[in-house]
Design a protein around this motif. Structure first.
Motif, PDB file in Angstrom:
ATOM      1  N   ASN A  90       0.807  -1.229   0.000  1.00 58.74           N
ATOM      2  CA  ASN A  90       0.000   0.000   0.000  1.00 58.74           C
ATOM      3  C   ASN A  90       0.839   1.279   0.000  1.00 58.74           C
ATOM      4  N   VAL A  91       2.053   1.193   0.534  1.00 57.24           N
ATOM      5  CA  VAL A  91       2.864   2.411   0.686  1.00 57.24           C
ATOM      6  C   VAL A  91       4.181   2.326  -0.088  1.00 57.24           C
ATOM      7  N   LEU A  92       4.991   1.314   0.227  1.00 59.61           N
ATOM      8  CA  LEU A  92       6.338   1.281  -0.367  1.00 59.61           C
ATOM      9  C   LEU A  92       6.310   1.103  -1.880  1.00 59.61           C
ATOM     10  N   VAL A 119      -4.455   5.695  -5.651  1.00 58.55           N
ATOM     11  CA  VAL A 119      -5.800   5.386  -5.151  1.00 58.55           C
ATOM     12  C   VAL A 119      -5.739   5.302  -3.623  1.00 58.55           C
ATOM     13  N   ALA A 120      -6.305   6.298  -2.967  1.00 60.09           N
ATOM     14  CA  ALA A 120      -6.334   6.329  -1.499  1.00 60.09           C
ATOM     15  C   ALA A 120      -7.707   5.848  -1.036  1.00 60.09           C
ATOM     16  N   SER A 121      -8.323   6.552  -0.143  1.00 62.17           N
ATOM     17  CA  SER A 121      -9.618   6.127   0.404  1.00 62.17           C
ATOM     18  C   SER A 121     -10.121   7.197   1.359  1.00 62.17           C
ATOM     19  N   THR A 122     -11.432   7.190   1.614  1.00 63.29           N
ATOM     20  CA  THR A 122     -11.944   8.050   2.684  1.00 63.29           C
ATOM     21  C   THR A 122     -11.370   7.585   4.029  1.00 63.29           C
ATOM     22  N   ALA A 123     -10.870   6.343   4.059  1.00 59.23           N
ATOM     23  CA  ALA A 123     -10.209   5.844   5.276  1.00 59.23           C
ATOM     24  C   ALA A 123      -9.008   6.705   5.648  1.00 59.23           C
ATOM     25  N   ALA A 124      -8.502   7.449   4.663  1.00 61.03           N
ATOM     26  CA  ALA A 124      -7.330   8.298   4.908  1.00 61.03           C
ATOM     27  C   ALA A 124      -7.632   9.422   5.890  1.00 61.03           C
ATOM     28  N   PHE A 125      -8.897   9.751   6.036  1.00 59.34           N
ATOM     29  CA  PHE A 125      -9.250  10.979   6.768  1.00 59.34           C
ATOM     30  C   PHE A 125      -9.948  10.716   8.100  1.00 59.34           C
ATOM     31  N   GLN A 126      -9.823   9.503   8.617  1.00 59.90           N
ATOM     32  CA  GLN A 126     -10.490   9.192   9.889  1.00 59.90           C
ATOM     33  C   GLN A 126      -9.769   8.048  10.584  1.00 59.90           C
ATOM     34  N   PRO A 127     -10.004   7.898  11.903  1.00 63.71           N
ATOM     35  CA  PRO A 127      -9.410   6.764  12.595  1.00 63.71           C
ATOM     36  C   PRO A 127     -10.066   5.466  12.143  1.00 63.71           C
ATOM     37  N   GLY A 128      -9.333   4.362  12.209  1.00 66.91           N
ATOM     38  CA  GLY A 128      -9.873   3.078  11.738  1.00 66.91           C
ATOM     39  C   GLY A 128      -9.785   2.000  12.793  1.00 66.91           C
ATOM     40  N   MET A 143      -8.611  -1.567  12.152  1.00 66.47           N
ATOM     41  CA  MET A 143      -7.942  -1.556  10.845  1.00 66.47           C
ATOM     42  C   MET A 143      -6.882  -0.437  10.815  1.00 66.47           C
ATOM     43  N   ALA A 144      -6.196  -0.275  11.944  1.00 67.40           N
ATOM     44  CA  ALA A 144      -5.302   0.880  12.110  1.00 67.40           C
ATOM     45  C   ALA A 144      -4.244   0.957  11.018  1.00 67.40           C
ATOM     46  N   ASN A 145      -3.625  -0.168  10.707  1.00 61.41           N
ATOM     47  CA  ASN A 145      -2.529  -0.148   9.733  1.00 61.41           C
ATOM     48  C   ASN A 145      -3.053   0.197   8.336  1.00 61.41           C
ATOM     49  N   TYR A 146      -4.206  -0.359   7.969  1.00 61.60           N
ATOM     50  CA  TYR A 146      -4.787  -0.061   6.649  1.00 61.60           C
ATOM     51  C   TYR A 146      -5.133   1.426   6.543  1.00 61.60           C
ATOM     52  N   TYR A 147      -5.829   1.962   7.556  1.00 58.90           N
ATOM     53  CA  TYR A 147      -6.227   3.370   7.508  1.00 58.90           C
ATOM     54  C   TYR A 147      -4.998   4.270   7.431  1.00 58.90           C
ATOM     55  N   ALA A 148      -3.984   3.917   8.208  1.00 59.96           N
ATOM     56  CA  ALA A 148      -2.749   4.721   8.182  1.00 59.96           C
ATOM     57  C   ALA A 148      -2.104   4.656   6.797  1.00 59.96           C
ATOM     58  N   LYS A 157      -3.555   4.287   3.979  1.00 58.87           N
ATOM     59  CA  LYS A 157      -4.342   5.071   3.015  1.00 58.87           C
ATOM     60  C   LYS A 157      -4.147   6.571   3.250  1.00 58.87           C
ATOM     61  N   ALA A 158      -3.745   6.934   4.468  1.00 55.13           N
ATOM     62  CA  ALA A 158      -3.486   8.351   4.776  1.00 55.13           C
ATOM     63  C   ALA A 158      -2.148   8.804   4.224  1.00 55.13           C
ATOM     64  N   TYR A 159      -1.335   7.859   3.751  1.00 52.25           N
ATOM     65  CA  TYR A 159       0.018   8.221   3.326  1.00 52.25           C
ATOM     66  C   TYR A 159      -0.001   9.285   2.235  1.00 52.25           C
ATOM     67  N   TRP A 160      -0.821   9.082   1.194  1.00 51.75           N
ATOM     68  CA  TRP A 160      -0.769  10.012   0.055  1.00 51.75           C
ATOM     69  C   TRP A 160      -1.331  11.382   0.368  1.00 51.75           C
ATOM     70  N   PRO A 161      -2.497  11.483   1.015  1.00 55.01           N
ATOM     71  CA  PRO A 161      -2.943  12.821   1.394  1.00 55.01           C
ATOM     72  C   PRO A 161      -1.946  13.500   2.320  1.00 55.01           C
ATOM     73  N   ALA A 162      -1.309  12.717   3.212  1.00 57.88           N
ATOM     74  CA  ALA A 162      -0.332  13.314   4.126  1.00 57.88           C
ATOM     75  C   ALA A 162       0.912  13.757   3.373  1.00 57.88           C
ATOM     76  N   ALA A 163       1.286  12.979   2.355  1.00 59.29           N
ATOM     77  CA  ALA A 163       2.473  13.337   1.581  1.00 59.29           C
ATOM     78  C   ALA A 163       2.237  14.627   0.807  1.00 59.29           C
ATOM     79  N   GLY A 164       0.978  14.884   0.498  1.00 61.36           N
ATOM     80  CA  GLY A 164       0.647  16.118  -0.208  1.00 61.36           C
ATOM     81  C   GLY A 164       0.986  16.025  -1.677  1.00 61.36           C
ATOM     82  N   SER A 165       0.840  17.136  -2.351  1.00 60.19           N
ATOM     83  CA  SER A 165       1.105  17.121  -3.779  1.00 60.19           C
ATOM     84  C   SER A 165       2.595  17.329  -4.019  1.00 60.19           C
ATOM     85  N   VAL A 166       3.091  16.657  -5.026  1.00 61.68           N
ATOM     86  CA  VAL A 166       4.491  16.793  -5.390  1.00 61.68           C
ATOM     87  C   VAL A 166       4.567  17.792  -6.531  1.00 61.68           C
TER      88      VAL A 166
END
Ligand SMILES: NC(=O)c1ccc[n+]([C@@H]2O[C@H](COP(=O)([O-])OP(=O)(O)OC[C@H]3O[C@@H](n4cnc5c(N)ncnc54)[C@H](OP(=O)(O)O)[C@@H]3O)[C@@H](O)[C@H]2O)c1
Length: 173
Positions: A114-116, A140-149, A152-157, A159-168
């Motif tokens: 999902n991340v690497l 492809v992220a998810s609405t899971a990116a924007f809330q606690p899970g 499913m903590a690892n999955y939600y985290a 999915k938050a990677y890309w919104p957190a990384a921001g735009s390049v």
């Protein structure tokens, strides 16, 4: 004659959202490079899409849990003479259950897929896009990116990677 459409490389194209994205890109005239582990499914999709839309479709079976898979995929695609204009980082999966008793290998595999893998694939394919001055990357992220899970903590985290990384800022149009 219309300009040639960019080739889309889609990860996780053997099922679900990735398979549907493959159909949508093909319907819009994009040649495809499809990847996932299940080659039989990719081959069947390639036949279906080739018949329905007449675009070239290449298939590459790789397991993105393998740390070397992104480099191997990039090499295989390049050796096939395919210029990737659109990278779709879609492959992903979730785990569920109490974190304390979770399967460590499975949780590490989730981070790998999902991340690497998306990070590595972006690093590998972006330079050629910049050189050409054109290209797109869809993560492809998810609405899971924007809330606690809960459970499913690892999955939600992940999915938050890309919104957190921001735009390049790639200065691509
Ligand atoms: N479904 C939802 O409700 C939802 C909502 C928001 C976001 N998403 C995101 O959308 C993406 C696709 O989800 P989906 O629901 O379509 O999932 P899916 O139906 O389970 O399909 C997952 C795809 O990822 C591939 N994949 C899984 N592990 C892989 C690995 N180790 N190496 C290479 N490919 C692998 C699978 O192919 P193989 O098994 O053949 O390798 C398959 O093609 C994921 O990133 C997910 O987080 C899904």
């Amino acid at each position: 004659m219309a300009a040639a459409q960019a080739t889309a490389l889609i990860t996780g194209a053997s099922a679900g959202i990735g398979r549907e994205l493959a159909r949508v890109f093909a319907a819009n005239g994009h040649p495809l490079a499809l990847t996932a582990r299940r080659k039989d499914r990719l081959d069947a999709l390639a036949r279906e899409i080739g018949t329905a839309y007449g675009v070239p479709v290449s298939v590459f079976a790789h397991d993105l849990e393998d740390p070397g898979a992104p480099v191997a995929l990039h090499r295989a695609v390049t050796q096939a003479g395919i210029e990737v204009g659109i990278l779709v980082n879609n492959a992903g999966f979730g785990t569920q259950g109490a974190f304390a008793t979770s399967d460590r290998a499975r949780e590490e595999a989730l981070i790998a897929v999902n991340v690497l893998a998306p990070v590595k694939l972006a690093q590998l394919f972006l330079p050629a896009m910049l050189k050409r001055g054109s290209g797109r990357i869809l993560n492809v992220a998810s609405t899971a990116a924007f809330q606690p899970g809960p459970s499913m903590a690892n999955y939600y985290a992940s999915k938050a990677y890309w919104p957190a990384a921001g735009s390049v800022d790639t200065s691509l149009s």
